[in-house]
Write a protein that holds these residues in place. Structure first.
Motif, short mmCIF file in Angstrom:
data_model
loop_
_atom_site.label_atom_id
_atom_site.label_comp_id
_atom_site.label_asym_id
_atom_site.label_seq_id
_atom_site.Cartn_x
_atom_site.Cartn_y
_atom_site.Cartn_z
N UNK A 1 -32.33 22.69 -9.91
CA UNK A 1 -33.31 23.70 -9.51
C UNK A 1 -33.83 23.47 -8.10
N UNK A 2 -33.45 22.36 -7.49
CA UNK A 2 -33.94 21.96 -6.16
C UNK A 2 -35.46 21.89 -6.15
N UNK A 3 -36.01 21.31 -7.23
CA UNK A 3 -37.47 21.18 -7.38
C UNK A 3 -37.89 19.72 -7.21
N UNK A 4 -38.91 19.50 -6.39
CA UNK A 4 -39.44 18.14 -6.22
C UNK A 4 -40.21 17.71 -7.46
N UNK A 5 -40.94 18.64 -8.07
CA UNK A 5 -41.72 18.35 -9.28
C UNK A 5 -41.34 19.39 -10.33
N UNK A 6 -41.03 18.92 -11.52
CA UNK A 6 -40.66 19.87 -12.57
C UNK A 6 -41.01 19.30 -13.94
N UNK A 7 -41.43 20.18 -14.84
CA UNK A 7 -41.73 19.78 -16.21
C UNK A 7 -41.40 20.95 -17.14
N UNK A 8 -41.49 20.72 -18.43
CA UNK A 8 -41.36 21.78 -19.42
C UNK A 8 -42.75 22.04 -20.01
N UNK A 9 -43.32 23.15 -19.61
CA UNK A 9 -44.69 23.52 -19.99
C UNK A 9 -44.72 24.78 -20.84
N UNK A 10 -43.64 25.58 -20.81
CA UNK A 10 -43.72 26.97 -21.28
C UNK A 10 -43.25 27.23 -22.70
N UNK A 11 -42.82 26.20 -23.45
CA UNK A 11 -42.32 26.45 -24.82
C UNK A 11 -42.82 25.41 -25.83
N UNK A 12 -44.12 25.29 -26.03
CA UNK A 12 -44.64 24.26 -26.94
C UNK A 12 -44.37 24.54 -28.42
N UNK A 13 -43.99 25.78 -28.75
CA UNK A 13 -43.66 26.09 -30.15
C UNK A 13 -42.33 25.45 -30.54
N UNK A 14 -41.42 25.34 -29.59
CA UNK A 14 -40.07 24.87 -29.93
C UNK A 14 -39.63 23.61 -29.20
N UNK A 15 -40.47 23.03 -28.33
CA UNK A 15 -40.10 21.78 -27.64
C UNK A 15 -41.28 20.82 -27.66
#
Length: 746
Positions: free
Chosen positions: A547-561
């Motif tokens: 993604x060419x991202x310096x900072x990245x996380x998974x924030x958008x799917x707490x129901x399934x992750x």
């Protein structure tokens, strides 16, 4: 007081470091090493325990003189075995190249076992022998029960694990004949004997509705239901949002917003809003279900969610991370009801830069539940049948599309890698059989949600990185140097140039851009994808290469992750005033362990999903034996050429079936060329194939090339009578015996 496990870990690292150091040249016995390290007499028991663990893990070995030697110095290495038809390969941390293990050198080791191997050179490449199985990965298998007079056995679905498993119970169990069963291994195999086991579960008759998917679930140990304590805990969670939940939350109920998902989605965990500001910038709102409000840390529901790690989407069902009462109920952002959320509100300028943002607790009320199909039609079809129904939302969708284009262009310029690959959608009939297989591509609507979620994930990751709190990041590291050089060499042989450093994702994206709309596009995409590392969860912000991202996380799917749910708790605590020191003491010790477990669960879910889809693909093709199809070469290996059809179904053409020539595999060029005709098969080449065989149990399709019809079978040789055969064997034995006597007398 230090935890006992922490003490063992520290001392283990100290001893291992000493043994692996360049100063450790004169190898020592266990007693001599204890003296060299000045181990107190009261700690000798612990010292010997740790040394024994290192021996069992294959990190050190004992010489004939009982001296402790680093495994690699003695030519021994540890790794995970991947079996093939001719043996297997072991990937070792200390070696750049995988080590080939011939079939006769496996010594009872099975697919995915952790093994200690001795390494040598065979035909110019590393070759090894399994000396010891350090960890058995498989303790049970799923397969078809076979009865016979001499003793029953089970044929595993995955023959890479075991060829067959003898059953400890008495033979002739006719009731189980032809059933899919789960077998617990009671005795692993070795070179001389097959595995043995006992039947622990009967899944049903092979071929019955749903039994195939139950087999996949059993293979990957995926749970069919939630434990009783979770069911009890669910009863205590409210069905609707309660008044006291709204305290301290920002109200967004008057903001026009929608959810956009697939038609069959029931667990809606993200809603979006978008509008133009007076200064010309965009205000993007991403509203994510506040699952952490209902799933309390270390509760029965939380422990089960952590154990599962993710929702698993099989061909005919979803195995949810959370019970449906939560995932489809109070946590799902259903239209028309108040819902609790964690919100990321961003102001984005015309260059796609996030000027400012805020992460807050909110309460929302979704205006419309939209689907990708409808939104895509509204944006791409001027005469859309949905235009009248959604005329009040169309301006917002147009703003979303404009912002999506800006965000994508910004990511493209910084080097985000965009693969032109399709996904597979399996369509089942009412009996659970495969009715159709179709390729699923991204459209305007899916791309909007993708870009908006990436923007929110980046904004949240950067904010909490600078807050210096423990956090779980989504990391995608730079490609391995060896794989990158191999990619560079391979694409060079087909006329493409890979310019630039592997450390910049722009290098790969330039290659993909160069291949766009050319015959080699699929090949280049596949090769580039294989050159990259797998993304994983980490406690450090290592960046996201793809993604060419310096900072990245998974924030958008707490129901399934679970990683999303984990960081939601930290975000909520920060919003409520928790400081960095408090959060460090609470989470830092277990953070890497949790990240590793989440990555492991993700891999398992992906493998199960892939298996279930592949099974349904083969099922769909089973009645098409003899039919001809157009396809594209998707991979070339040492054992055959893989071909993908236009509906994404993939099968293999074995070199044995290619009777027009003898073909030689070129690993560097990923191609196979005929020795006499010089006909070459390369990834991306268009071919026509005939379906020869469909093995549903093994999830395998065998093709032959249309121009390579099967050879006419030779007439069978006349049978020899039993008496003649016996006389022939006697004469042969007599000749051998005479020859032996003659040699001995010379």
């Amino acid at each position: 007081m230090k935890d006992y496990n922490e003490i063992i870990k520290t001392q283990k690292e100290k001893i291992e470091g000493f043994i692996r150091s360049p100063f450790y040249r004169e190898y020592l016995t266990e007693d001599d090493m204890a003296a060299a390290l000045q181990v107190p007499s009261e700690d000798l028991k612990l010292f010997r325990y740790i040394v024994n663990e290192l021996l069992e893990e294959g990190k050190i070995v004992l010489s004939k003189r009982k001296k402790l030697v680093p495994a690699s110095k003695a030519g021994f290495y540890t790794g995970v075995l991947r079996t093939t038809e001719g043996g297997g390969y072991v990937k070792c941390e200390d070696l750049t190249e995988d080590v080939f293990i011939p079939k006769e050198n496996l010594n009872g080791a099975c697919h995915r076992d952790t093994v200690l191997i001795a390494v040598g050179i065979f035909k110019g490449r590393p070759s090894g022998t399994v000396r010891r199985v350090l960890k058995r990965e498989t303790d049970s298998v799923v397969g078809i029960y076979v009865t016979r007079a001499k003793g029953d056995y089970v044929l595993p679905d995955n023959r890479r694990l075991f060829k067959r498993v003898a059953i400890d119970e008495s033979a002739g169990n006719k009731e189980l004949k032809g059933c899919k069963v789960v077998v617990k291994i009671t005795r692993p195999p070795n070179q001389k004997r097959i595995a043995r086991g006992i039947v622990t579960e009967v899944l049903g008759k092979a071929g019955e509705k749903g039994v195939d998917i139950l087999s996949v679930m059993a293979n990957y140990k995926l749970p069919a239901d939630f434990p009783q304590e979770v069911k009890e805990a669910i009863k205590k969670i409210p069905v609707n949002t309660e008044r006291e939940d709204l305290t301290g939350r920002e109200g967004f109920r008057q903001v026009k917003m929608v959810t956009i998902d697939g038609e069959d989605a029931k667990d809606l965990d993200d809603a979006v809003s978008c509008k133009r500001l007076p200064n010309g910038n965009f205000e993007l709102g991403v509203y994510i279900a506040d699952v952490s409000r209902y799933v309390k840390e270390d509760s029965p529901i939380d422990k089960e969610a952590y154990k599962r790690g993710t929702s698993t989407y099989l061909a005919d069902r979803v195995i949810p991370m959370l019970p449906v009462e939560l995932s489809n109920g109070i946590c799902s952002l259903n239209q028309g009801g108040d819902r609790l959320t964690l919100c990321c509100i961003m102001e984005i300028n015309e260059n796609g830069k996030v000027i400012n943002h805020r992460t807050v607790k909110g309460v929302i009320n979704v205006d419309r539940r939209m689907t990708y199909t409808v939104v895509n039609d509204l944006l791409t079809n001027e005469e859309s049948e949905y235009a009248e129904e959604y005329k009040d939302f169309l301006p917002m969708f147009k703003d979303m599309e404009a912002l999506r284009n800006i965000l994508w262009e910004k990511r493209r310029k910084r080097g985000a890698v965009d693969f032109s690959l399709s996904e597979t959608k399996v369509i089942l009939d009412e009996n659970g059989k495969t009715a159709d297989i179709v390729a699923r591509y991204r459209n305007a609507a899916t791309s909007i949600i993708e870009e908006f979620m990436i923007a929110a994930n980046e904004a949240v990751a950067e904010e909490f990185f600078h807050r210096e709190v423990p956090f779980m990041y989504r990391s995608h590291e730079i490609p391995d140097e060896e794989k990158f050089e191999m990619l560079k060499s391979t694409v060079g042989k087909i006329g493409f140039v890979l310019k630039g450093s592997r450390k910049s994702s722009k290098t790969l994206q330039k290659l993909l851009d160069e291949a766009k709309d050319k015959p080699q596009e699929m090949m280049i995409n596949m090769l580039a994808l294989r050159s990259m590392q797998q993304a994983r969860y980490t406690g450090d912000a290592l960046g996201h290469y793809g993604l060419a991202s310096r900072y990245y996380c998974h924030f958008t799917s707490p129901i399934r992750r679970y990683p999303d749910l984990f960081i939601h708790r930290i975000i909520s605590l920060c919003i409520d005033g928790a400081d960095s020191e408090e959060l460090q003491s609470r989470y830092s010790k277990t953070l890497e362990e949790k990240a590793g477990k989440c990555s492991e669960n993700e891999r398992k879910a992906e493998a199960a999903e892939r298996d279930s889809v592949e099974m349904k693909k083969v099922e769909f093709m089973a009645d098409k034996i003899g039919e001809t199809f157009d396809g594209t070469v998707s991979s070339v290996t040492a054992w055959g050429v893989y071909v993908q059809l236009e509906n994404t179904v993939e099968g293999m053409v074995s070199y044995k079936s290619m009777n027009d020539d003898h073909y030689t595999f070129n690993e560097a060029a990923m191609s196979a060329m005929g020795d006499r005709t010089h006909k070459t098969y390369t990834i991306g080449g268009r071919v026509r194939v005939v379906l020869e065989r469909a093995d549903v149990e093994m999830h395998r399709l065998d093709f032959i090339f249309e121009e390579n019809p099967k050879k006419t079978q030779e007439p069978p040789k006349p049978k020899t009578s039993a008496k003649k055969s016996k006389r022939r064997r006697r004469r042969k034995k007599s000749k051998k015996s005479s020859k032996k006597m003659l040699i001995n007398s010379m």
